[in-house]
Design a protein around this motif. Structure first.
Motif, PDB file in Angstrom:
ATOM      1  N   UNK A   1       1.122  -1.458   0.061  1.00  0.00           N
ATOM      2  CA  UNK A   1      -0.030  -0.301  -0.172  1.00  0.00           C
ATOM      3  C   UNK A   1       0.905   1.048  -0.262  1.00  0.00           C
ATOM      4  N   UNK A   2       2.403   1.321   0.312  1.00  0.00           N
ATOM      5  CA  UNK A   2       3.187   2.793   0.052  1.00  0.00           C
ATOM      6  C   UNK A   2       4.084   2.524  -0.193  1.00  0.00           C
ATOM      7  N   UNK A   3       3.717   1.686  -1.412  1.00  0.00           N
ATOM      8  CA  UNK A   3       4.594   1.257  -2.383  1.00  0.00           C
ATOM      9  C   UNK A   3       4.605   3.080  -3.338  1.00  0.00           C
ATOM     10  N   UNK A   4       5.763   3.342  -3.614  1.00  0.00           N
ATOM     11  CA  UNK A   4       5.231   4.877  -4.520  1.00  0.00           C
ATOM     12  C   UNK A   4       5.700   4.628  -6.263  1.00  0.00           C
ATOM     13  N   UNK A   5       4.649   5.376  -7.016  1.00  0.00           N
ATOM     14  CA  UNK A   5       4.744   4.815  -8.544  1.00  0.00           C
ATOM     15  C   UNK A   5       6.213   5.146  -8.785  1.00  0.00           C
ATOM     16  N   UNK A   6       6.569   4.414  -9.271  1.00  0.00           N
ATOM     17  CA  UNK A   6       7.856   4.070 -10.516  1.00  0.00           C
ATOM     18  C   UNK A   6       8.826   2.808  -9.898  1.00  0.00           C
ATOM     19  N   UNK A   7       8.278   2.509  -8.993  1.00  0.00           N
ATOM     20  CA  UNK A   7       9.374   1.869  -7.782  1.00  0.00           C
ATOM     21  C   UNK A   7       9.004   0.184  -8.801  1.00  0.00           C
ATOM     22  N   UNK A   8       9.800  -0.982  -8.630  1.00  0.00           N
ATOM     23  CA  UNK A   8       9.819  -2.104  -9.056  1.00  0.00           C
ATOM     24  C   UNK A   8       8.775  -3.330  -8.151  1.00  0.00           C
ATOM     25  N   UNK A   9       8.635  -4.118  -9.185  1.00  0.00           N
ATOM     26  CA  UNK A   9       7.808  -4.990  -8.118  1.00  0.00           C
ATOM     27  C   UNK A   9       7.424  -6.260  -9.431  1.00  0.00           C
ATOM     28  N   UNK A  10       7.513  -7.411  -8.008  1.00  0.00           N
ATOM     29  CA  UNK A  10       7.701  -8.849  -8.815  1.00  0.00           C
ATOM     30  C   UNK A  10       6.544  -9.496  -8.367  1.00  0.00           C
ATOM     31  N   UNK A  11       5.136 -10.045  -9.190  1.00  0.00           N
ATOM     32  CA  UNK A  11       4.839 -10.859  -8.747  1.00  0.00           C
ATOM     33  C   UNK A  11       4.838 -12.381  -9.481  1.00  0.00           C
ATOM     34  N   UNK A  12       4.858 -13.077  -8.429  1.00  0.00           N
ATOM     35  CA  UNK A  12       5.264 -15.353  -8.682  1.00  0.00           C
ATOM     36  C   UNK A  12       4.223 -15.633  -8.993  1.00  0.00           C
ATOM     37  N   UNK A  13       3.298 -16.820  -9.504  1.00  0.00           N
ATOM     38  CA  UNK A  13       2.368 -17.498  -9.572  1.00  0.00           C
ATOM     39  C   UNK A  13       0.937 -16.096  -9.207  1.00  0.00           C
ATOM     40  N   UNK A  14       0.662 -15.885  -9.662  1.00  0.00           N
ATOM     41  CA  UNK A  14      -0.618 -15.186 -10.166  1.00  0.00           C
ATOM     42  C   UNK A  14      -1.401 -16.713 -10.324  1.00  0.00           C
ATOM     43  N   UNK A  15      -2.951 -16.015 -10.420  1.00  0.00           N
ATOM     44  CA  UNK A  15      -4.081 -16.730 -11.074  1.00  0.00           C
ATOM     45  C   UNK A  15      -4.321 -15.605 -12.035  1.00  0.00           C
ATOM     46  N   UNK A  16      -5.323 -16.154 -12.826  1.00  0.00           N
ATOM     47  CA  UNK A  16      -6.220 -15.084 -14.078  1.00  0.00           C
ATOM     48  C   UNK A  16      -7.960 -15.930 -14.691  1.00  0.00           C
ATOM     49  N   UNK A  17      -8.733 -14.800 -14.484  1.00  0.00           N
ATOM     50  CA  UNK A  17     -10.025 -14.924 -14.588  1.00  0.00           C
ATOM     51  C   UNK A  17     -10.191 -15.428 -16.930  1.00  0.00           C
ATOM     52  N   UNK A  18      -8.987 -15.163 -17.433  1.00  0.00           N
ATOM     53  CA  UNK A  18      -9.094 -14.897 -18.594  1.00  0.00           C
ATOM     54  C   UNK A  18      -9.077 -16.038 -19.468  1.00  0.00           C
ATOM     55  N   UNK A  19      -9.941 -15.998 -20.050  1.00  0.00           N
ATOM     56  CA  UNK A  19     -10.022 -17.616 -21.213  1.00  0.00           C
ATOM     57  C   UNK A  19      -8.350 -18.077 -20.729  1.00  0.00           C
ATOM     58  N   UNK A  20      -8.743 -19.429 -20.313  1.00  0.00           N
ATOM     59  CA  UNK A  20      -8.005 -20.475 -21.029  1.00  0.00           C
ATOM     60  C   UNK A  20      -7.165 -20.456 -22.385  1.00  0.00           C
ATOM     61  N   UNK A  21      -8.174 -20.123 -23.081  1.00  0.00           N
ATOM     62  CA  UNK A  21      -7.919 -20.859 -24.623  1.00  0.00           C
ATOM     63  C   UNK A  21      -6.926 -19.391 -24.827  1.00  0.00           C
ATOM     64  N   UNK A  22      -7.718 -18.513 -24.991  1.00  0.00           N
ATOM     65  CA  UNK A  22      -6.864 -17.338 -24.171  1.00  0.00           C
ATOM     66  C   UNK A  22      -5.696 -17.093 -24.433  1.00  0.00           C
ATOM     67  N   UNK A  23      -5.193 -17.944 -22.854  1.00  0.00           N
ATOM     68  CA  UNK A  23      -3.961 -17.123 -22.385  1.00  0.00           C
ATOM     69  C   UNK A  23      -3.127 -18.716 -22.819  1.00  0.00           C
ATOM     70  N   UNK A  24      -3.675 -19.410 -23.906  1.00  0.00           N
ATOM     71  CA  UNK A  24      -2.548 -20.934 -23.957  1.00  0.00           C
ATOM     72  C   UNK A  24      -2.110 -19.740 -25.268  1.00  0.00           C
ATOM     73  N   UNK A  25      -1.949 -18.078 -25.419  1.00  0.00           N
ATOM     74  CA  UNK A  25      -1.204 -17.121 -27.186  1.00  0.00           C
ATOM     75  C   UNK A  25      -1.091 -16.844 -26.188  1.00  0.00           C
ATOM     76  N   UNK A  26      -1.703 -15.636 -25.728  1.00  0.00           N
ATOM     77  CA  UNK A  26      -1.546 -14.689 -25.158  1.00  0.00           C
ATOM     78  C   UNK A  26      -1.485 -13.912 -23.480  1.00  0.00           C
ATOM     79  N   UNK A  27      -0.099 -14.421 -23.363  1.00  0.00           N
ATOM     80  CA  UNK A  27      -0.352 -14.091 -21.837  1.00  0.00           C
ATOM     81  C   UNK A  27      -1.378 -12.531 -21.410  1.00  0.00           C
TER      82      UNK A  27
END
Ligand code: SF4
Length: 377
Positions: A325-351
């Motif tokens: 919540x207190x991270x300033x704009x412009x700072x880097x951040x890394x996320x690993x092992x997220x979920x997505x609700x985008x269609x599975x068939x779609x995410x097979x081809x497009x991140x």
């Protein structure tokens, strides 16, 4: 980094896509938690081995022992934010249990002959280095000259001294055309190669899923696997010092790799794959970049990023405990092992560019991101 002497038949196929993912030091292999399906597979293998070895405790029969041991082991795993069954998905959960139960009942003796080793997985037994071919469940096969060492799911010996190597497979054995998936026989074939070299006894190789499939083990297979082993080992001289980046190749196979946050090759190359027009398969559901904004959304956070490929990316449902919540704009951040609700068939081809941790709405039965890690260097 030093190349280990022994390689495991169970990881051999991964060597063919990225050697670093297999030979990286053990401490790095747990950088990310195991994926729920992999964790569940390991757990079921343990239950099958215990029941097959007759370690039922006071259970009256093999079926009751299977249920008791499974319950104990899953309870151990269910201390986190979501039960393993929810992370795996209920349909897959029950299908895999039914399959493993059938394997266990087929292998089980007629009565109990010991207590279950419920702490077996946490007290990792030392790996042997001397030549051996065990019989029974989780049988060690160690072939120092061939640099192979692993535990086959089951090795049986019949009255003619033929050794049968069985590998239990909870995933698909066949492709959409009904043919055996080509790489699927490599593991069991390498065990056969080692057994043949050590004992000279006849060998039979079997995969067990919903069906029992005998994998051809003949002179041609022997020869091609021997050649594959020699070719691969030649690129990994034992105990040699190698630069990690010289043996790393990134791509969709990085999905199965738990050292992603510590892998320079992956961190360097993955963004190009996120926007590549033609890649064969989906990249891991990871993203990193510079913060654009962090907003509170109910009792969770919504983060907007300009990711490392220059895309506008949104991540929702993030727990406040990540401290973003207190991270300033412009700072880097890394996320690993997220979920997505985008269609599975779609995410097979497009991140995807929309990710989440918790699903929106308290009543949703969609799963959380299992094993999410967030880093703010
Ligand atoms: S993250 Fe990818 S490139 Fe790095 S070691 Fe794992 S599989 Fe190889």
């Amino acid at each position: 980094m030093q190349v280990p002497h022994f390689l495991s038949p169970s990881r051999f196929v991964d060597l063919l896509t990225c050697k670093l993912s297999v030979v990286a030091p053990h401490a790095l292999q747990g950088t990310l938690p195991a994926a729920p399906a992999a964790l569940f597979g390991t757990l079921l293998h343990r239950v099958v081995a215990e029941v097959g070895d007759g370690r039922w405790g006071a259970a009256p029969d093999a079926g009751a022992a299977f249920d008791n041991i499974l319950k104990t082991l899953t309870t151990e795993h269910d201390g986190g934010a979501q039960p393993l069954s929810a992370a795996v998905g209920l349909q897959r959960w029950f299908t895999r249990i039914a399959r493993a139960r059938a394997w266990a009942l087929r292998d089980a003796p007629t009565r109990s002959c010991g207590e279950p080793r419920l702490r077996y997985g946490t007290e990792a037994p030392a790996s042997p280095s001397e030549t051996r071919v065990d019989r029974g469940n989780e049988a060690w096969i160690v072939w120092p000259e061939g640099r192979l060492r692993g535990r086959a799911d089951r090795v049986e010996e019949d009255a003619t001294r033929k050794l049968r190597v069985i590998e239990n497979k909870s995933g698909a054995l066949r492709d959409r055309t009904g043919a055996l998936i080509p790489e699927i026989g490599v593991q069991v074939g390498l065990y056969a190669l080692a057994i043949d070299a050590i004992t000279g006894q006849p060998v039979e190789t079997v995969l067990r899923g919903d069906e029992l499939v005998e994998v051809p083990w003949d002179a041609k297979t022997h020869e091609s696997l021997q050649a594959l082993l020699e070719r691969t080992l030649a690129t990994l001289p034992p105990d040699a010092a190698v630069a990690a980046e010289s043996i790393a190749v990134a791509g969709p196979h990085c999905r199965r790799c738990r050292i992603r946050p510590a892998c320079r090759t992956y961190l360097r190359d993955a963004p190009a794959y996120w926007v590549a027009q033609s890649i064969n398969g989906r990249m891991p559901l990871d993203v990193w970049g510079a913060i654009r904004s962090v907003q509170k959304d109910g009792d969770a956070l919504r983060v907007e990023l300009r990711d490392a490929a220059g895309r506008f990316v949104v991540i929702t449902g993030l727990d406040l405990d990540w401290g973003l919540q207190d991270i300033p704009a412009g700072d880097p951040v890394y996320f690993f092992a997220l979920e997505t609700d985008q269609q599975r068939q779609h995410t097979e081809r497009v991140q995807p560019s929309n990710f989440r941790d918790a699903p929106p709405g308290g009543g949703s039965n969609r799963r959380r991101a299992f094993g999410l890690r967030v880093y703010t260097p």
